[in-house]
Scaffold this active site. Structure first.
Site, short mmCIF file in Angstrom:
data_model
loop_
_atom_site.label_atom_id
_atom_site.label_comp_id
_atom_site.label_asym_id
_atom_site.label_seq_id
_atom_site.Cartn_x
_atom_site.Cartn_y
_atom_site.Cartn_z
N MET A 28 31.41 31.94 19.14
CA MET A 28 30.38 31.11 19.18
C MET A 28 29.84 31.20 20.55
O MET A 28 29.04 30.16 20.93
CB MET A 28 30.90 29.58 18.81
CG MET A 28 31.61 29.67 17.53
SD MET A 28 31.60 27.98 16.92
CE MET A 28 32.72 27.26 17.99
N LEU A 31 30.77 32.75 26.31
CA LEU A 31 32.05 33.81 26.72
C LEU A 31 33.12 33.80 27.89
O LEU A 31 32.41 33.45 28.90
CB LEU A 31 31.62 35.32 26.29
CG LEU A 31 30.75 35.41 25.04
CD1 LEU A 31 30.15 37.04 24.97
CD2 LEU A 31 31.60 35.14 23.74
N HIS A 35 37.41 36.20 25.06
CA HIS A 35 36.65 36.90 24.00
C HIS A 35 36.55 38.33 24.74
O HIS A 35 36.48 39.21 23.64
CB HIS A 35 35.13 36.07 24.12
CG HIS A 35 35.18 34.77 23.75
ND1 HIS A 35 34.61 33.93 24.59
CD2 HIS A 35 35.19 34.35 22.53
CE1 HIS A 35 34.80 32.55 23.96
NE2 HIS A 35 34.97 32.89 22.53
N LYS A 146 44.74 32.75 19.53
CA LYS A 146 44.55 31.24 20.04
C LYS A 146 44.26 30.43 19.02
O LYS A 146 44.49 29.11 18.90
CB LYS A 146 43.39 31.22 21.10
CG LYS A 146 42.57 30.13 21.54
CD LYS A 146 43.31 29.32 22.42
CE LYS A 146 42.62 28.02 22.77
NZ LYS A 146 41.30 27.46 22.31
N SER A 182 39.50 28.91 26.87
CA SER A 182 38.64 28.24 25.93
C SER A 182 37.14 28.00 26.50
O SER A 182 37.16 27.45 27.63
CB SER A 182 39.46 27.03 25.29
OG SER A 182 38.54 26.24 24.57
N SER A 183 36.31 28.07 25.50
CA SER A 183 34.79 27.67 25.80
C SER A 183 34.92 26.14 26.37
O SER A 183 34.17 25.71 27.02
CB SER A 183 34.04 28.13 25.00
OG SER A 183 34.09 29.31 24.49
P1 AMP Z 1 35.01 30.86 19.74
O1 AMP Z 1 33.79 31.43 20.26
O2 AMP Z 1 35.92 29.77 20.34
O3 AMP Z 1 34.82 30.63 18.17
O4 AMP Z 1 36.24 32.29 19.70
C1 AMP Z 1 35.74 33.55 19.28
C2 AMP Z 1 37.03 34.36 18.94
O5 AMP Z 1 37.70 34.43 20.40
C3 AMP Z 1 38.04 33.65 18.20
O6 AMP Z 1 38.63 34.77 17.33
C4 AMP Z 1 39.14 33.00 19.15
O7 AMP Z 1 40.29 32.86 18.68
C5 AMP Z 1 39.09 33.96 20.21
N1 AMP Z 1 39.40 33.47 21.54
C6 AMP Z 1 39.25 32.09 21.92
N2 AMP Z 1 40.01 31.79 23.02
C7 AMP Z 1 40.63 33.17 23.39
C8 AMP Z 1 41.68 33.47 24.34
N3 AMP Z 1 41.95 32.49 25.20
N4 AMP Z 1 42.33 34.46 24.30
C9 AMP Z 1 42.03 35.47 23.27
N5 AMP Z 1 40.84 35.27 22.35
C10 AMP Z 1 40.43 34.02 22.26
#
Ligand code: AMP
Length: 292
Positions: A28, A31, A35, A146, A182-183
């Site tokens: 989403m 980054l 990510h 995560k 986390s974002s």
């Molecule tokens: P998001 O943008 O939050 O939807 O995350 C996109 C992808 O990145 C998802 O598959 C999440 O599980 C992964 N992700 C989010 N935070 C982390 C992290 N700290 N370490 C590794 N992968 C992550």
């Protein structure tokens, strides 16, 4: 690195698929290194496509869809320094131009945890992931551990609907004090940021008890909840079997320790996936593994 915005732009991907298995990393945006680590994992497998789309259907009515950080230019700069073949950054009109018609109904693994705490969330996640798979047609898709329940719910969809894609999960990247990246961490002020450390402390306490031989899920849950006390609201502390997300009578094999809590208004999640083999406890995985 190609930036694909429209459906017609996706023709670029046809060529890419000729270069070997194509890898999709759905995000989403906003980054962070977590990510980026998934992109690097993908680099060992084939040309990598990253999607960036803040998916409205996975947010509840009182959640942070409007305020979710949207920093596309910055994200493109970060990805430009990596080995990324293409970024797919569609508008809402491309993804949901005809309105939200068909939705994917999540299976049994969505019961409890985020599935209970965020009604409709996983239907939104599965619907957008299914659409991304349809548009991009990746051979491999990489998700972060995560979001462990998300990985398992997507895995169930891919299996049950016979989707022609292999799934891989990447490890959780953490800040030096252990807070999972986390974002949403950018919503936290310094005082909240300090208290947010209770999530990983809670998981560490659960792991320590397991290492000491405790196998009663209720006892593990109680210690995890106790450690979450600095948060403003405990949303859940759960011990579940991997991959089916069932509740154990006594913990064994692959286990998910998962916690969620609100710090200020920010909802945070974290988990450990552990593999229990007799007295030995080591880090486990959820889906596929890759060596690269
Ligand atoms: P998001 O943008 O939050 O939807 O995350 C996109 C992808 O990145 C998802 O598959 C999440 O599980 C992964 N992700 C989010 N935070 C982390 C992290 N700290 N370490 C590794 N992968 C992550």
């Amino acid at each position: 690195m190609e930036v694909l915005r429209d459906k017609a732009d996706l023709e670029f991907l046809l060529d890419l698929k000729r270069d070997g298995p194509m890898v999709l990393v759905p995000t989403m945006g906003a980054l962070h290194e977590g990510h980026l680590s998934l992109v690097e994992l993908g680099n060992g497998l084939g040309p990598v496509v990253v999607s960036i789309f803040v998916n409205p259907t996975q947010f509840g009515p009182n959640e942070d869809f409007e305020s979710y950080p949207r920093v596309l230019e910055n994200d493109l700069d970060l990805l430009g320094s990596l080995d990324v073949a293409a970024v797919f950054a569609p508008d809402v009109s491309l993804m949901y131009g005809d309105g939200v018609g068909v939705k994917v109904h999540p299976g049994s693994r969505s019961t409890g945890l985020c599935g209970e705490d965020r009604p409709g969330h996983f239907a939104g996640v599965l619907t957008v992931v299914a659409k991304l798979f349809g548009l991009i047609q990746p051979d491999i898709a990489i998700f972060g551990r995560k979001d462990a329940q998300q990985c398992l719910v997507i895995d169930q969809m891919v299996h049950d609907l016979a989707m022609p894609v292999s799934l891989v999960d990447g490890p959780t990247l953490r800040e030096p004090d252990g807070l999972a990246m986390s974002s949403r961490n950018r919503y936290l002020d310094q005082e909240q940021r300090d208290r947010a450390g209770c999530l990983v402390k809670s998981l560490r306490a659960g792991r320590t008890l397991l290492e000491q031989g405790e196998r009663n899920p209720a006892v593990l849950k109680a210690i995890m909840e106790k450690e979450l006390a600095p948060a403003d609201e405990i949303l859940y502390a759960e011990v579940r079997r991997v991959p089916d997300m069932e509740i154990f009578p006594s913990v064994s094999g692959r286990v998910l320790l998962a916690v969620s809590a609100r710090v200020g208004v920010t909802r945070l999640i974290d988990n450990f996936v552990l593999e229990i083999n007799g007295d030995e406890i080591r880090e486990g995985f959820l889906l596929g593994t890759v060596s690269c």
